[in-house]
Design an enzyme around this catalytic site. Structure first.
Site, mmCIF file in Angstrom:
data_model
loop_
_atom_site.group_PDB
_atom_site.id
_atom_site.type_symbol
_atom_site.label_atom_id
_atom_site.label_comp_id
_atom_site.label_asym_id
_atom_site.label_seq_id
_atom_site.Cartn_x
_atom_site.Cartn_y
_atom_site.Cartn_z
ATOM 1 N N TYR A 95 0.829 -1.208 0.000
ATOM 2 C CA TYR A 95 0.000 0.000 0.000
ATOM 3 C C TYR A 95 0.861 1.254 0.000
ATOM 4 C CZ TYR A 95 -3.749 3.220 1.372
ATOM 5 O OH TYR A 95 -4.656 4.254 1.413
ATOM 6 N N GLY A 151 2.888 1.327 -3.148
ATOM 7 C CA GLY A 151 1.943 1.405 -4.259
ATOM 8 C C GLY A 151 1.437 2.818 -4.465
ATOM 9 N N VAL A 186 -8.637 1.880 13.451
ATOM 10 C CA VAL A 186 -8.691 1.996 14.901
ATOM 11 C C VAL A 186 -10.016 2.557 15.398
ATOM 12 C CG1 VAL A 186 -7.554 4.275 14.942
ATOM 13 C CG2 VAL A 186 -7.417 2.772 16.942
ATOM 14 N N SER A 211 -13.145 2.440 14.020
ATOM 15 C CA SER A 211 -14.225 1.450 13.924
ATOM 16 C C SER A 211 -13.994 0.291 14.878
ATOM 17 C CB SER A 211 -14.359 0.952 12.481
ATOM 18 O OG SER A 211 -13.114 0.516 11.971
#
Length: 330
Positions: A158, A161, A200, A202
């Site tokens: 991620y 990317g 974190v 949620s």
């Protein structure tokens, strides 16, 4: 005499045709609603890897809304004026589930969307991330900072990317004079987050509402800055509507900084949680501090977040309380 209208004037009279990749996701679904409120035609493109149909189901009958199930790692041929490129799993739970696909989405997906923008002449905005700064050695993080990223870690699919996606956007800008915008999004929260996405906010809220202990990783003193989703959407739209010479990258986030323990105690207080706190080992490459320098957003876009953490958390708790109640009664 026959009146021949100016084609350019006719274009100005119609709503903008806006495409939102990842529009069935958390941020994308809020952005889509706001764009419809502004009178635009909106095409949502999503493969539902981390987005859900439920997030946009109420929009399916809207006369200016269209949904296309499509994976952006494959080319797409449509006619649009603007592209908000949000498609990519953005929480560790989802992007680490298939890291190769995550990198493909960031790289191949960006190439395909940039190619579409080049063909149609569309303006295109990349939803990049504060993760491009890695575990920062500079605090707060300003856009000129190049970051401190592990290129071979479990978060690299991620982090790297998105860094490559930014490179592609600026190379298309330099080589093809494409109209680009790059937003670096810091931790965003609010209704329509998934309860199991590993973020974190949620995670804390769901654990508290279920009477479970809140999971704190490490000593709980690592910090984050939390931006309510409505504020973030306003920033994205202002960036898209800014003059063409404003390319970014521009940080979008709330500069308020809180430790994980402070966040946990706020959630416990809002939910009357009784499960307490429990500590777990810190995940690999988890940044220790994170706070945006939002000077550029304030000066260039006239944007500052307006929802403080207490208000935003209260709204998010209400959403999850209703979601869990609906699930229990189903």
């Amino acid at each position: 005499m026959t009146y021949a209208p100016d084609p350019a004037a006719l274009v100005d009279l119609r709503p903008r045709r806006v495409m939102v990749t990842g529009g069935a996701g958390f941020i994308g679904s809020h952005l889509t609603r706001r764009l419809l409120e502004l009178g635009h035609e909106v095409l949502v493109v999503d493969n539902f890897y981390s987005g859900t149909r439920q997030n946009i189901e109420d929009l399916l009958e809207h006369k200016r809304f269209e949904l296309m199930r499509h994976d952006v790692t494959f080319p797409l041929y449509v006619e649009v004026d603007e592209i908000y490129h949000l498609a990519c799993p953005a929480s560790p739970v989802f992007y680490q589930r298939d890291p190769v696909q995550t990198t493909k989405t960031c790289v191949h997906g960006s190439i395909n969307m940039l190619g579409l923008a080049k063909r149609t002449g569309a303006k295109i905005l990349l939803a990049s991330t504060s993760e491009v700064y890695g575990d920062p050695a500079v605090h707060p993080q300003e856009e000129s900072y190049w970051g401190n990223v592990n290129p071979v870690g479990i978060r690299s699919c991620y982090d790297e990317g998105k860094r490559c996606a930014e490179t592609l956007f600026f190379d298309y800008y330099r080589q093809h004079r494409l109209r680009i915008k790059v937003a670096r999004i810091f931790n965003t929260y609010g209704p329509r987050m998934l309860p199991n996405d590993g973020r974190v906010v949620s995670s804390f809220i769901v654990q508290a509402l279920m009477g479970q202990p809140l999971s704190i990783f490490g000593d709980g003193q690592q910090t984050r800055s939390f931006c309510y989703v409505d504020d973030l959407v306003e920033g994205l739209i202002r960036l898209m509507d800014s003059p063409d010479d404003v390319t970014g990258p521009i940080n979008l986030g709330n500069p308020g900084e809180f430790t994980m323990e402070e966040l946990a105690r706020k959630v416990v207080a809002l939910t009357n949680g009784s499960g307490g706190l429990t500590h777990h080992p810190l995940p690999a490459d988890d940044p220790t501090r994170r706070r945006p320098d939002t000077t550029r957003a304030e000066e260039i876009l006239g944007w500052t977040p307006g929802v403080d953490l207490d208000k935003g958390l209260s709204l998010t708790v209400d959403y999850f309380r209703e979601l869990l109640a609906d699930a229990a009664s189903a």
